[in-house]
Design a protein around this motif. Structure first.
Motif, short mmCIF file in Angstrom:
data_model
loop_
_atom_site.label_atom_id
_atom_site.label_comp_id
_atom_site.label_asym_id
_atom_site.label_seq_id
_atom_site.Cartn_x
_atom_site.Cartn_y
_atom_site.Cartn_z
N ALA A 58 2.30 6.05 1.56
CA ALA A 58 1.12 5.38 1.04
C ALA A 58 0.62 6.08 -0.23
N GLY A 85 2.70 3.70 -2.69
CA GLY A 85 1.83 2.55 -2.42
C GLY A 85 2.01 1.43 -3.42
N ARG A 86 1.86 1.76 -4.68
CA ARG A 86 1.86 0.74 -5.70
C ARG A 86 3.16 -0.08 -5.70
N TYR A 124 5.12 -0.64 -3.34
CA TYR A 124 5.37 -1.36 -2.10
C TYR A 124 4.29 -2.41 -1.81
#
Lengths: 478, 478
Positions: free
Chosen positions: A140, A144-145, A147
């Motif tokens: 995360a 994060g970005r 995904y």
């Protein structure tokens, strides 16, 4: 060693040693055990420790104290308990309607104020998924970005690769492209059923079988044809053959090994025979391999798909029973119908959550899963063993019970006429939850049966609750 | 201010000012604009900045340079573009079979080497979900152990509370117990359909409609009755009334506002009228409110459920279009059928992943969501505006297009006989993806239409790709 699995106290190890002697027949029921003093001397431990070990063995019903005479191996060893009889469900397909009673049970099963003999879900403490969680936290933070997109409907490519690699170790050659990640095994079963059946069709299943599976059949408007099933060896091949000869069956849905609730294990030869029958009648097999990794022995049973690689088999599984119920990551592996399977996934939920899949892929890659499996197999085997002992000393003499070699549920069969619904009502009043047998069939059977889950850390409360259920069963039969 | 949304450069602000003058009619098509020098002086900026602003306006087709004469407002202002005609689908229910073409399109739509005019998914950069990801990282670190359980099948209680509180702000009184968390809006729609329909039933829908919805109908064996729909005001109430009078319809499924692909917004009065008709015929409404939060104006449209709180409505939505496509968190809110809805969720996927739900609850509690919505509404409105301008100056003169007040898709209608499938084939060869109109119906219409997604960061590649599509359309019509 993990903080949550400290070495057991010395007296516990000593008690386990005595139990092994009994299990191996070196100490037999009725034999006198060493005195506490002799035991302490033999093992070079303090008298206090020896007393603690004997008390524990007494509590577990392994030894019994006879006044002024010493300790004896109890007469009623659980080894003498008979296995439940092989099931004889009616030879017709039934409509399924189990949702209402199931929800009533689940509301208690999920409530921590009830003794946890209900849900077949490992407790979070046992699974010790902190490493997996750390991977998720890292994913995360770092990824994060990248995904925050709809994942490929097939699921994370790395995770599919890891699952494919694990399958290969069991001799199951499924390429990563043949693996579809799902929202738990339940969605995998839905997808498998949606590409093999139409509403109104009949599906052949084990009997008894997991109530969640019956709910899936109910929701899809499918009829259940329940097959005679042996609590040790699984579904009756001749009965399957006979049943398929009589009526059209759209699919056959079996647990690969350690089915819920029986814990039966289908050996390779029987698996081959089953596939031969299904192939002859052109009936696809949907196999649920969710408990396969929780084998108490060294040999993890092979799924049908590994044994018969060219047959029409859709394998469904998940990580929910072994490491991460909270992640809801399951999968499906098939050697045909890929387009239909993908369309079904798309129509059901588009794709799965991206980061948990990525975290699971990282966790598998890190190699922690196998060590984890070794640990929990031992814990569950021990839990099953303990629970069988308590059942043995607490339940009416003619109670039969399974002797599973994997999974974490026990199935008890009481005498005909026993009503596990009534037992359930009384137990719930005393804050003890289990699942009555009637939930494991689309028909009316198994009212004299019940399932106990051994998926939680063993503690005094679990032990006391099983013992109390035994007392209540005695009262009901009196 | 977020790093990803820096103040626009000065020349961009100046250009936007000129555009506003035109949009408000103070500068009309054909009028001469100030000279660059006068413009620079008027705004007290350098000549370079003024030139940059004029170049941008020229690029966007707002101004045009006439040799030796200066800059003029272009004749073909997008304000003059006509809207697509209201649809007139055939008045019969169709079986649905769209999966194959949809998958072909999606394979390109998800490939970053193709210009992203295909998928209606906001790009990860635009959504800037880093704050949400930080909440997930923290949840995994801090709460992992407690959340590694099957969540309540209803979903995380805090998240349901947050969704309930947000609904209340729109006048929609749904208690947290009335909210069910799902694996995206797609699963919510599946659950809603499973409790209102049986295979073979007919569902009334808007036309054109989102292909993913058609795939859900296809997978569930449902027939689609497509309703005439106006690109501005939505579904035709009289036609709905007439259709329901003619045949049994099991459910009506409408986008609350900013439907995909039209972007139509149903005003409150029409929503009341629709509910009145549905109630008269006892047809439940399933509303898909997934785009409602992306309203360009200050007034976020109210869902049907807020306007008619006692009607038989199942509201479906998700966070996938606004913040977290990768989290797959949707929900469903209904004022009846709770038991059936829960049973359907249980049978489809048992429960959702626990930690992503907890992270979303924390994010909503932190109050970041509204600021985020304000930002992306502006971005999407700007994207739509830019894309409309490029279409205006690039596509054949008689191309009609929608003028949506929310969402992030544009719908183009070309003259009869235009074949958007052929355009699609040629565009794919040039690595430009969009969705041809035929995918938005169960019937054979909309071959002359196409959908462009404005959900990605606007850049030269997007602008060039739209312009190139216009050139290709010219060629096809020549």
């Amino acid at each position: 060693m993990d903080q949550r699995t400290p070495s057991p106290p010395l007296y516990e190890t000593l008690a386990a040693g005595v139990t092994t002697l009994i299990d191996n027949g070196l100490l037999r029921p009725g034999m006198r055990a060493r005195s506490v003093r002799a035991f302490a001397a033999q093992h070079g431990v303090s008298l206090t420790t020896a007393v603690q070990a004997y008390r524990l063995l007494e509590d577990r019903g392994v030894l019994e104290a006879r006044p002024k005479s010493g300790f004896y191996v109890t007469q009623r060893s659980h080894r003498q308990r008979e296995l439940p009889t092989a099931s004889q469900p009616p030879q017709r397909a039934s409509t399924v309607a189990v949702s209402n009673p199931v929800f009533s049970v689940l509301s208690y099963a999920g409530d921590p104020s009830y003794a946890p003999l209900g849900c077949a879900i490992p407790s979070a403490g046992l699974l010790a998924a902190e490493r997996l969680d750390r991977h998720l936290a890292r994913c995360a933070r770092v990824h994060g970005r990248h995904y925050n997109i709809y994942a490929d409907p097939h699921g994370d490519a790395e995770l599919r690769g890891q699952i494919s690699a694990r399958a290969l170790r069991l001799g199951h050659a499924v390429p990563p492209e043949g693996v579809l990640i799902t929202n738990g095994c339940t969605e995998a079963l839905n997808i498998a059923l949606s590409v093999t059946t139409r509403p109104g069709d009949t599906v052949a299943i084990e009997s008894p079988t997991y109530f969640g599976l019956l709910q899936v059949l109910e929701a899809r408007g499918l009829r259940a044809l329940e097959l005679p099933t042996d609590p040790t060896s699984g579904v009756d091949v001749k009965a399957l053959d006979k049943a398929l000869g009589k009526r059209r069956v759209a699919a056959c849905l079996l647990a690969s090994s350690f089915n819920n609730p029986l814990g039966s294990r289908i050996d390779d030869a029987r698996k081959v025979a089953i596939i031969r029958v299904l192939t002859r009648y052109r009936v696809p097999l949907i196999e649920d391999d969710i408990y396969g990794d929780i084998s108490f022995g060294d040999d993890r049973p092979r799924p049908f798909a590994a044994i018969s690689p060219t047959a029409d088999i859709i394998l469904c599984s998940s990580f929910s029973k072994t490491i991460a119920p909270g992640y809801r990551i399951g999968w499906l592996a098939a050697n045909r119908r890929h387009d239909e399977i993908l369309a079904a996934k798309f129509a059901l939920s588009l794709s799965g959550a991206a980061l948990p899949q990525k975290a699971m892929a990282d966790f598998l890659k890190s190699g922690g899963y196998d060590a984890h499996l070794r640990r929990i197999r031992k814990v569950f085997a021990d839990n099953i063993d303990r629970m069988r002992r308590v059942v043995d000393r607490s339940f009416p003499r003619d109670t039969r019970m399974t002797d599973p070699k994997g999974g974490f549920v026990l199935w008890l069969e009481l005498p005909d006429g026993f009503d596990s619904d009534t037992l359930y009502q009384r137990a719930i009043r005393e804050r003890i939850c289990f699942v009555p047998g009637g939930l494991f069939t689309a028909g009316r059977g198994y009212r004299n049966c019940l399932r106990l889950s051994c998926s939680h850390d063993w503690d005094a409360r679990v032990e006391r609750s099983v013992a109390r259920l035994g007392e209540l069963a005695h009262e009901l039969l009196a």
